[in-house]
Structures are given as C-alpha cells and as structure tokens.
Design an enzyme around this catalytic site. Structure first.
Site, PDB file in Angstrom:
ATOM      1  N   GLU A 110      -8.336  23.509  -2.846  1.00  0.00           N
ATOM      2  CA  GLU A 110      -9.311  23.541  -3.932  1.00  0.00           C
ATOM      3  C   GLU A 110      -9.100  24.748  -4.838  1.00  0.00           C
ATOM      4  O   GLU A 110      -9.299  24.664  -6.053  1.00  0.00           O
ATOM      5  CB  GLU A 110     -10.730  23.544  -3.357  1.00  0.00           C
ATOM      6  CG  GLU A 110     -11.120  22.211  -2.744  1.00  0.00           C
ATOM      7  CD  GLU A 110     -12.499  22.233  -2.122  1.00  0.00           C
ATOM      8  OE1 GLU A 110     -13.435  21.705  -2.744  1.00  0.00           O
ATOM      9  OE2 GLU A 110     -12.639  22.796  -1.008  1.00  0.00           O
ATOM     10  N   GLU A 163     -11.166  17.688   5.188  1.00  0.00           N
ATOM     11  CA  GLU A 163     -12.523  18.004   5.633  1.00  0.00           C
ATOM     12  C   GLU A 163     -13.215  16.833   6.328  1.00  0.00           C
ATOM     13  O   GLU A 163     -13.976  17.032   7.278  1.00  0.00           O
ATOM     14  CB  GLU A 163     -13.385  18.464   4.447  1.00  0.00           C
ATOM     15  CG  GLU A 163     -13.042  19.823   3.884  1.00  0.00           C
ATOM     16  CD  GLU A 163     -12.030  19.758   2.762  1.00  0.00           C
ATOM     17  OE1 GLU A 163     -11.909  20.741   2.026  1.00  0.00           O
ATOM     18  OE2 GLU A 163     -11.336  18.723   2.627  1.00  0.00           O
TER      19      GLU A 163
END
Length: 257
Positions: free
Chosen positions: A114, A134
């Site tokens: 990210e 995730e």
C-alpha cells in the site's frame, strides 16, 4: 543505542529514504510508521528535494506489511488508529511536492504494498513479489489499498487480488500496470536514480503541478472510501477470527523454519 528504523541519504536534488528493519523483512510496527512519517515530512519540506526514492534495506523485502505479533494484539479502537496512521502516511507520500519513486526488491505485501501504491512511480527487481494477503488473516487492507489498487489496475483485477490475497511476481505486476518497470536486482537503485535525475532535470514547478492535477481527480472522491476502509478494518478486530488466522500463519512460519 538502537539503530534507526528509517535511513535517509540526501544528495540534492534526490533523497533516498530506506525502511530499515530487514531482520523481520521490514515489517512495520507503530514505531516504524511514526519514524517513516517524520523522515518523509522532513524531506518533503526541504525546498532542495525534488525527488525521493523510497526503498528498503536488505534484498528479501521492501516490506511484508504489519508485524503479525503487533497485529495480533490490536483491539478494534487500536486497529482504527493504525488505519488512520497508515492512511496519513500514504496521503503524505501521494500529496508531497517531490516525485516519489518506489524501488522494490523482494516482497511488497499488505501495508508495504500500500505504501508503494501511494508513490508516483514504482520500479521493481525481477525477484519482487506483490500482494494484499490481508484477507487470509481475516482482515482487510487499511492504508488506502482498497481505493488506490483499483485506480491503478482496474476494478476487476484489483478485486481478484484483494479477494484471494494472492501474491504475484514482478512480470505479472508489470503486465497489470502495477509497476512501471522491471529491472535486475543489481541495477534497481541505479535505475531509480537515473529516473529521478531525468525527472528533476525537467521543470520542478511543472512536474509538481502535473502531480497535483492528476491527484485532484481522486483525492476528494476517495475520502468516503478511506473512512469506510478504516471502519471496516476496525470491525475485523471485534471478533477472534483474525487472531485465529494469525496464529495459524505463525505456526506455518515456525514449521517452515
């Protein structure tokens, strides 16, 4: 005295900022995020800085994301604060005046990926791997990945990566438009410096205005998405599922070692 978690080498007009926690594959904890934010803030506020190369120490990972021991202990409120902190860091990178180039060698996963998404450009070595795993831990990306990844590679491809948590190699990442160029590990930093030099030789003011103009299309529209992302990330920490999944992953890691 503990070694700095973030290193900075500034040779005007380009600064090289390196995440420095290679013993845990540059996994982040709160201290690292704070130090990275402060270091980048200082560099971005320097008028002599026209480009920043964001990279990491070691050759195994840019960052594998959150330290799983750290994530395992979070409650819902702490998770929301972590998300806000990560989003703030990525916004700082995206909205900075200098051009930011991510130089990725090895794994860029979870929050690590990210952070690269917030950079203007991404160069990766042939041994790099990218992913948002995730979902395998029972949580979701929390640093703006649900907003930036679809922007970069399109909704369909982004949904597949986010829903499955699959990790992809540099060749596929390039094919999807996730990275700008694939280079050898040996030439990664050299190529990043050459690209930074090419950009800084242009009009700094013009490049800055181009960056603002491009980002303006997204910044306002994504605010609601970021807010929901933080709320949803916190929601994942209201049950024990994420802890069960994290323990399973830790068991696998321990057996592999």
């Amino acid at each position: 005295m503990a070694e700095d978690l973030v290193k900075c080498d500034f040779d005007s007009p380009t600064a090289i900022v390196s995440i420095n926690r290679p013993e845990v594959l540059n996994a982040y904890n709160e201290e690292l995020l704070d130090e990275l934010y402060q270091t980048l803030s200082d560099v971005f506020s320097d008028d002599k800085a026209a480009a920043v190369i964001l990279t990491a120490e070691g050759n195994r990972a840019f960052s594998v994301g959150g330290d799983i021991d750290y994530l395992e202990q979070l409650d819902s409120d702490q998770a929301k604060m972590l998300s806000r902190k990560g989003q703030g860091l990525c916004d700082l990178i995206e909205q900075s005046d200098p051009v930011v180039i991510a130089a990725v060698d090895g794994y860029a996963l979870g929050g690590g990926m990210e952070i690269t998404l917030a950079c203007d450009l991404r160069l990766a070595s042939t041994r790099s791997r990218f992913g948002q795993p995730e979902v395998k831990l029972g949580i979701i990306p929390a640093f703006g990945g649900t907003q930036r990844l679809p922007r970069l590679i399109g909704d369909a491809e982004a949904k597949e990566l986010l829903y499955t948590g699959d990790i992809i190699d540099a060749a596929l990442a390039y094919e999807l438009g996730l990275i700008n160029k694939v280079v050898t590990p040996r030439t990664l930093l050299k190529e990043a410096k050459e690209l930074a030099l090419e950009i800084t030789n242009r009009s700094t003011k013009a490049v800055k205005l181009i960056k603002i103009a491009i980002n303006k299309k997204y910044t306002e529209a994504e605010k609601t998405g970021y807010e929901y992302e933080s709320e949803a990330f916190a929601e994942c920490f209201k049950t024990e599922e994420h802890r069960v999944r994290i323990r399973e992953i830790k068991k696998i890691i321990k057996e592999d070692n």
